[in-house]
Write an enzyme that holds these catalytic residues in place. Structure first.
Site, PDB file in Angstrom:
ATOM      1  N   HIS A   2      -1.380 -10.783 -10.138  1.00 10.29           N
ATOM      2  CA  HIS A   2      -1.201  -9.327 -10.174  1.00 10.29           C
ATOM      3  C   HIS A   2      -0.042  -8.922  -9.273  1.00 10.29           C
ATOM      4  O   HIS A   2       0.037  -9.336  -8.127  1.00 10.29           O
ATOM      5  CB  HIS A   2      -2.483  -8.625  -9.706  1.00 10.29           C
ATOM      6  CG  HIS A   2      -3.576  -8.629 -10.737  1.00 10.29           C
ATOM      7  ND1 HIS A   2      -4.705  -7.863 -10.637  1.00 10.29           N
ATOM      8  CD2 HIS A   2      -3.694  -9.311 -11.899  1.00 10.29           C
ATOM      9  CE1 HIS A   2      -5.470  -8.057 -11.697  1.00 10.29           C
ATOM     10  NE2 HIS A   2      -4.885  -8.944 -12.478  1.00 10.29           N
ATOM     11  N   TYR A  51      -8.460   0.847  -6.939  1.00  9.04           N
ATOM     12  CA  TYR A  51      -9.248   1.285  -5.783  1.00  9.04           C
ATOM     13  C   TYR A  51      -9.252   2.805  -5.819  1.00  9.04           C
ATOM     14  O   TYR A  51      -8.184   3.418  -5.820  1.00  9.04           O
ATOM     15  CB  TYR A  51      -8.593   0.849  -4.476  1.00  9.04           C
ATOM     16  CG  TYR A  51      -8.662  -0.625  -4.156  1.00  9.04           C
ATOM     17  CD1 TYR A  51      -7.791  -1.540  -4.728  1.00  9.04           C
ATOM     18  CD2 TYR A  51      -9.597  -1.099  -3.239  1.00  9.04           C
ATOM     19  CE1 TYR A  51      -7.843  -2.896  -4.400  1.00  9.04           C
ATOM     20  CE2 TYR A  51      -9.660  -2.456  -2.896  1.00  9.04           C
ATOM     21  CZ  TYR A  51      -8.778  -3.339  -3.480  1.00  9.04           C
ATOM     22  OH  TYR A  51      -8.836  -4.663  -3.154  1.00  9.04           O
ATOM     23  N   PRO A  94     -15.448  -5.451   2.699  1.00 11.79           N
ATOM     24  CA  PRO A  94     -14.700  -6.112   1.616  1.00 11.79           C
ATOM     25  C   PRO A  94     -13.485  -5.353   1.077  1.00 11.79           C
ATOM     26  O   PRO A  94     -12.732  -5.905   0.282  1.00 11.79           O
ATOM     27  CB  PRO A  94     -15.755  -6.270   0.510  1.00 11.79           C
ATOM     28  CG  PRO A  94     -16.768  -5.226   0.793  1.00 11.79           C
ATOM     29  CD  PRO A  94     -16.787  -5.023   2.261  1.00 11.79           C
ATOM     30  N   LYS A 132     -10.325  -9.462   2.207  1.00 14.18           N
ATOM     31  CA  LYS A 132      -9.844 -10.417   3.217  1.00 14.18           C
ATOM     32  C   LYS A 132     -10.847 -11.490   3.631  1.00 14.18           C
ATOM     33  O   LYS A 132     -10.464 -12.438   4.334  1.00 14.18           O
ATOM     34  CB  LYS A 132      -9.405  -9.653   4.477  1.00 14.18           C
ATOM     35  CG  LYS A 132      -8.182  -8.797   4.267  1.00 14.18           C
ATOM     36  CD  LYS A 132      -6.974  -9.643   3.912  1.00 14.18           C
ATOM     37  CE  LYS A 132      -5.754  -8.833   3.573  1.00 14.18           C
ATOM     38  NZ  LYS A 132      -4.862  -9.491   2.626  1.00 14.18           N
ATOM     39  N   TYR A 181      -1.783  -6.534   2.274  1.00 14.60           N
ATOM     40  CA  TYR A 181      -2.689  -6.893   1.171  1.00 14.60           C
ATOM     41  C   TYR A 181      -2.349  -8.277   0.616  1.00 14.60           C
ATOM     42  O   TYR A 181      -3.239  -9.066   0.303  1.00 14.60           O
ATOM     43  CB  TYR A 181      -2.613  -5.827   0.065  1.00 14.60           C
ATOM     44  CG  TYR A 181      -3.733  -5.942  -0.954  1.00 14.60           C
ATOM     45  CD1 TYR A 181      -4.893  -5.180  -0.831  1.00 14.60           C
ATOM     46  CD2 TYR A 181      -3.634  -6.834  -2.028  1.00 14.60           C
ATOM     47  CE1 TYR A 181      -5.927  -5.298  -1.757  1.00 14.60           C
ATOM     48  CE2 TYR A 181      -4.658  -6.953  -2.954  1.00 14.60           C
ATOM     49  CZ  TYR A 181      -5.803  -6.180  -2.813  1.00 14.60           C
ATOM     50  OH  TYR A 181      -6.816  -6.306  -3.724  1.00 14.60           O
TER      51      TYR A 181
END
Ligand code: FAD
Ligand code: DHB
Length: 393
Positions: A75, A203, A294, A298, A388
Site C-alpha cells: 500500500h 482510518y 493498535p 506498531k 507509519y
C-alpha cells in the site's frame, strides 16, 4: 526430569520468539523455543495486519520473506476520514516508502513452516513454564511437556512470551518500573469474507467513534469499531456491527460491501513500557516488554524490531563482542518510546473521547482541527508517513 542444554532458551512462539529462534539458527546458534499453547491455537489467533517496510526487509533478509513477497499487498498510503470526508495520504509520493498488508497469522505460519524444515526445536503445549537463576550466568527454564518434566539450561533466556507471560514478572520488582496508561475505549474487530471495499486502509473519526477498514487479502476484509471497554461481544450482532460500520465509514458515492463475519472479538487498549528489557541473563522482546494501542499498527512491527536488534547483539556476543548486547535494552527502548509517542498520538487524534461534558465537545473539535492540519500540511503528512512506514532500526 529431562536435562537439556542450549545457548538461548526462548519463551513464547509468537512472532518475536519464532523470528529470534530462526535468526539465531541461521547464524549457527542453538536455541530452543518453549510455548504453552498448541500450534493450532497459534495459527488461528487473529491479530495485527500491517508490516512496515523495514519489517518486510527483515523477513526477506532472513529468508522467510517468500510469503509476504507473494501474498502481501503493498500500500502506498492510507486514508484519513473525518467530518464526512476522506483524504488520501500518499506515503510513497511523500517520502518514497510503503507498507505491506500481510496478517500476523501468515507471518507466524511462515516462521513455523521454516522452523519445521530447518529450525530450532519448539516445545508447543508446554505447562508450568518457569525461569530460574536469571541473575546468574547459567539461567534455567523448567516446564512440563507430554508428561515429562524438562530442565533446560542456557546461556541466556529470552522472554518473548507476550504481555501476560512469565518472564517479565520474574524480574525482581526492585529492578523494574512499569510505565503505563489505559484508554477509555476498546476495539471490536471482525474478519469478513468479502473483497475489501477500499484499495488502502481507511482510518476514520466519526461522531459515534473511531472506525477502520483494513483487509487481509483481496477476498477477506478486516474492520474495526471503537466500543466501550466494558462492552460484551454478545451485545454486537452481525447486523449491529455492519450498521455501525456503514454509519461511521460511509461517504457519498462509496459503498461498503458486507460479507459473512467469520471472527469477532473485543480488544482493550493500553500503552505499557518496562524500564528495562534486561535483567542479568534474561532479555525481554516484543509485547513482553511493551505494548501499544493498535491505532498506529506498531505492535507486531515493534516485536520484529526488538528481535532484529537482539539477534544481531547475540550473534556479536558469540563472536566475542558484547557491546551491542549490553546496549540492547537502551537501544530498543529508545526506539520504543518514539513508537509509543506515535501510537498515542494516532489513538488520541482518531478516537471519540467518552464523556458528554464541555471538555468532550472541545476535544472532538480540536481533533477535527488536528486532522485537517495533518491532511493538508505537507510537513505534517511527511511526519505521519515517516512514522507509519517505520523508523529506521
Ligand atoms: P505474542 O504474539 O503475544 O506472543 C507471545 C507468545 O508467548 C504467545 O504465543 C503465547 O502463547 C506465549 N506465551 C505466553 N505465556 C507463556 C508462558 N507462560 N509460557 C510459554 N509461552 C507463553 N497489533 C497491531 O499492530 N494491530 C492489531 O490489530 C493488533 N491486534 C491485536 C489483537 C490482540 C487480541 C492482541 C493481544 C494483540 C494485538 N496486536 C495488534 C498486537 C500484536 O499482535 C502484538 O504486538 C504481537 O503479537 C507481539 O508479538 P510477540 O511475539 O511479542 O507476542
Ligand atoms: C490492522 C490493525 C491495526 O492496528 C492497524 O493500525 C491497521 C491494520 C489490521 O488488523 O489489519
Amino acid at each position: 526430569m529431562t536435562r537439556e542444554t542450549t545457548r538461548v532458551a526462548i519463551i513464547g512462539a509468537g512472532p518475536a520468539g519464532l523470528l529470534l529462534g530462526w535468526a539465531l539458527r541461521r547464524a549457527g546458534i542453538d536455541a530452543v523455543i518453549v510455548e504453552n499453547r498448541s500450534v493450532e491455537y497459534i495459527l488461528a489467533r487473529v491479530r495485527a495486519g500491517v508490516l512496515e517496510q523495514g519489517s518486510v526487509d527483515t523477513l526477506k533478509r532472513l529468508g522467510v520473506g517468500d510469503g509476504v513477497a507473494t501474498n502481501g499487498l503493498i500500500h502506498d498510503g492510507i486514508y484519513l476520514q473525518f467530518a464526512g470526508e476522506r483524504h488520501h495520504v500518499d506515503f510513497n509520493e511523500l517520502i518514497g516508502r510503503t507498507v505491506t498488508v500481510y496478517g500476523q497469522q501468515a507471518v507466524v505460519a511462515d516462521l513455523i513452516d521454516a522452523h519445521k524444515h530447518d529450525g530450532s526445536p519448539i516445545y508447543f503445549e508446554s505447562s508450568d513454564v518457569a525461569v530460574h537463576d536469571i541473575e546468574s550466568p547459567s539461567p534455567r527454564v523448567t516446564f512440563g511437556h507430554r508428561g515429562e518434566e524438562h530442565d533446560l539450561h542456557a546461556d541466556f533466556v529470552v522472554g518473548a512470551d507476550g504481555f501476560h507471560g512469565v518472564c517479565r514478572p520474574s524480574i525482581p520488582s526492585s529492578a523494574l518500573t512499569a510505565y503505563e496508561r489505559s484508554y477509555p475505549y476498546a476495539w471490536l474487530g471482525i474478519l469478513a469474507t468479502v473483497p475489501p471495499s477500499t484499495d488502502e486502509l481507511i482510518y476514520c473519526l466519526h461522531e459515534d467513534g473511531f472506525a477502520m477498514h483494513s483487509m487481509r487479502s483481496m477476498e477477506v476484509s478486516r474492520l474495526y469499531l471503537q466500543v466501550d471497554p466494558s462492552e460484551s461481544i454478545e451485545n454486537w450482532s452481525d447486523e449491529r456491527i455492519w450498521d455501525a460500520l456503514h454509519t461511521r465509514l460511509g461517504v457519498p458515492g462509496w459503498t461498503l460491501h458486507e460479507g459473512e463475519i467469520t471472527e469477532k472479538s473485543i480488544t482493550p487498549m493500553r500503552s505499557f513500557v518496562t524500564s528495562t528489557l534486561n535483567c542479568g541473563s534474561l532479555f525481554l522482546a516484543g509485547d513482553a516488554g511493551h505494548i501499544v494501542p493498535p491505532t498506529g499498527a506498531k505492535g507486531l512491527n515493534s516485536a520484529i524490531a526488538d528481535v532484529t536488534i537482539l539477534a544481531d547483539a547475540l550473534i556479536d556476543h558469540y563472536a566475542d563482542d558484547d557491546v551491542a548486547l549490553r546496549r540492547y535494552s537502551d537501544v530498543a527502548l529508545g526506539r520504543q518510546w518514539r513508537i509509543q509517542q506515535f501510537s498515542q498520538w494516532m489513538t488520541q487524534m482518531l478516537h471519540r473521547h467518552p464523556g458528554g461534558s464541555a471538555d468532550h465537545e472541545f476535544d472532538y473539535r480540536s481533533q477535527l482541527g488536528q486532522l485537517d492540519y495533518t491532511t493538508s500540511s505537507t510537513h505534517a503528512m511527511r511526519s505521519l508517513a515517516e512514522q507509519y512506514t517505520g523508523l529506521p532500526l
